[in-house]
Design a protein around this motif. Structure first.
Motif, short mmCIF file in Angstrom:
data_model
loop_
_atom_site.label_atom_id
_atom_site.label_comp_id
_atom_site.label_asym_id
_atom_site.label_seq_id
_atom_site.Cartn_x
_atom_site.Cartn_y
_atom_site.Cartn_z
N CYS A 33 0.82 -1.22 0.00
CA CYS A 33 0.00 0.00 0.00
C CYS A 33 0.85 1.27 0.00
O CYS A 33 0.28 2.37 -0.05
CB CYS A 33 -0.95 0.01 1.20
N SER A 159 -6.14 2.31 2.84
CA SER A 159 -5.24 3.46 2.66
C SER A 159 -5.90 4.56 1.83
O SER A 159 -5.84 5.75 2.17
CB SER A 159 -3.94 3.01 2.00
N TRP A 168 -2.12 11.95 4.59
CA TRP A 168 -1.16 10.88 4.85
C TRP A 168 -0.70 10.86 6.31
O TRP A 168 -0.43 9.78 6.86
CB TRP A 168 0.03 10.98 3.90
N THR A 171 -3.46 9.25 8.33
CA THR A 171 -3.53 7.83 7.97
C THR A 171 -2.41 7.04 8.64
O THR A 171 -2.65 5.94 9.17
CB THR A 171 -3.43 7.67 6.44
#
Length: 500
Positions: A33, A159, A168, A171
């Motif tokens: 990912c 993701s 990001w 995440t």
């Protein structure tokens, strides 16, 4: 704290199998990912393709290279503690990476620390599975490997979903919490009662050593115990296998890193681009067990090395198709065919190594193999990033991947065939020599029987025996090289003594 020992092949073993599946999905499935975040990280830090590629390369390299260190921790603290330690390290690495201000910090947090934790959790979970399952060990390993396919399927979807809402950094912070599930899986792995009694031997006290020399000697013994450099020198088949796989790994991980950016470069929707990796993982759920069952059939036993080379060849040829077109449906077809070759490689990579190296030396051979493969994983993505910076064309990345894969497949296939022909030629010469020697023995009579040195060498090239030969004649020129089956025939014909 007293601990109740579990029994192998018991009911708790299936709970441990489920924990191992989850652990493998969290660890081995995660690197696929990283390509989802490639463009975001590149834009955030204004970095080149080569600089950004170091993140997945360090992650995958540490995941493979830290195997011997994980073995030491398992031997000292056990699989349960090592798995939980790996979950903590992987979580800390992802949480720290969400606060990174430059790529160097990401290299250390998301690359090194997270990769180290993933290695500890993955390899210790695989080790404990071997203790819990004895009669159904093959089935357990096949079911556990499905966790990798599930991880490859779910990680890209998660993701993409989190990246749209949290960015990001958010995440990565959530991923830190997800990796803590490895600690829960590790807590499930209770100690197992084994039937192997601890070995008690008395050794003479070692000679006194200075601290510096003692440390060097200890390091040398540890390296010799976990890394099979002696097998690499003396076993030609193992040398071909290691070199071929190392060369192929310079191209094999590239589609997993660059497929999503390549699809977005061809104006494929971001959701559809992330779906491509999930298609590969979902296909592997069914293809990997099927490939494992086919590879385990006796009819394919003597051809596994060539099937392994053929899988790499198919993988390289498939990348050429991907480089030719960036249409979404063409990429979907590419992912399906890529899954077939990927499943074959995954099912055969360890089985072929078991065919080449004796099982008593397999752990050492596997340790050296994973360390050397880690160097290939470390070099491959940055090398492709340099090519991409120079050409600004993603197609050349897939051409590069095809070159390494196809050349490695041809090298391994040709080398294995040459080694097989050489072995067959030696056996034919030995058979002729044996026939002539039996005739001379019968002609001279039993009183003048010679007892030459007989040395048989298996495919691993490690088993050597002296066949009824006195010490005075072990240096004579009457030494012959015979396969084991030929020795048994000669023993029955001439009544020689057993091997000493």
């Amino acid at each position: 704290m007293p601990q109740a020992l579990e029994h192998a092949d018991g009911s708790w073993a299936w709970v441990v199998l489920l924990a191992t599946m989850v652990t493998q999905g969290l660890t081995l499935g995660f690197p696929t990912c990283i390509g989802i975040f490639f463009t975001e990280l590149q834009w955030e830090f204004q970095a080149s393709n080569s600089e950004t590629s170091w993140i997945p390369s360090i992650l995958m390299a540490v995941l493979h290279m830290a195997g011997p260190l994980c073995s030491i921790l398992v031997g000292r603290f056990g699989c349960r503690v090592t798995t939980m330690l790996g979950g903590v390290l992987a979580s800390l690495g992802m949480v720290a990476s969400s606060f990174s201000r430059n790529l160097s910090q990401l290299y250390f947090t998301a690359g090194f620390i997270t990769g180290l934790g993933m290695c500890f959790s993955f390899q210790s979970s695989v080790t404990v599975l071997g203790f819990y399952f004895v009669r159904r060990r093959v089935l357990a390993n096949a079911l556990a490997s499905m966790g990798v396919s599930l991880g490859i399927t779910l990680w890209p979807l998660l993701s993409r979903y989190l990246l749209e809402d949290l960015g990001w950094r958010g995440t990565f912070l959530v991923f830190g919490g997800v990796f803590l599930h490895c600690c829960i899986c590790g807590a499930i792995m209770r100690p197992v009662a084994t039937s192997v009694a601890p070995e008690t031997k008395e050794y003479p006290p070692p000679p006194p050593e200075t601290p510096a020399l003692g440390c060097v000697a200890a390091c040398g013994r540890t390296i010799q115990r976990h890394l099979a450099f002696d097998i690499l020198r003396h076993n030609t088949g193992y040398c071909v296998y290691v070199l071929g796989v190392m060369w192929s790994l310079l191209g094999f991980p590239l589609p997993q890193v660059f497929l999503v950016p390549y699809a977005m470069w061809h104006r494929v929707d971001e959701q559809q681009a992330a779906l491509l990796i999930s298609i590969i993982g979902f296909s592997n759920i069914f293809l990997r067990p099927l490939a494992g069952l086919m590879a385990g059939r006796p009819a394919f036993a003597s051809h596994r090395k060539y099937l392994f080379s053929l899988a790499f060849l198919l993988n390289g040829l498939t990348n050429l198709v991907c480089a030719a077109s960036g249409d979404f449906w063409v990429l979907v077809g590419y992912c399906l065919v890529y899954s077939v070759s990927m499943s074959g490689i995954g099912a055969l990579v360890f089985q072929v190594l078991m065919d080449i190296v004796p099982m008593d030396q397999f752990p050492r051979a596997l340790g050296l193999f994973t360390v050397l493969d880690g160097f290939a994983f470390l070099i491959s993505p940055p090398l492709a990033g340099l090519l991409l910076d120079a050409t600004n064309n993603f197609s050349y990345v897939f051409f590069m991947s095809s070159f390494f894969l196809i050349s490695a497949a041809l090298f391994m296939g040709g080398s294995f065939y040459a080694l097989q022909k050489k072995e067959q030629g030696q056996q034919a010469v030995v058979a002729d020599t044996l026939e002539q020697d039996i005739f001379l023995e019968a002609k001279d009579g039993p009183g003048k029987q010679r007892s030459p040195v007989i040395m048989y060498v298996t495919s691993a090239g490690v088993n050597k025996h002296l066949w009824g030969c006195p010490a005075s004649s072990r240096t004579s020129h009457e030494c012959l090289l015979w396969p084991k089956a030929v020795l048994q025939t000669k023993q029955r014909a001439l009544g020689w003594n057993s091997p000493t």
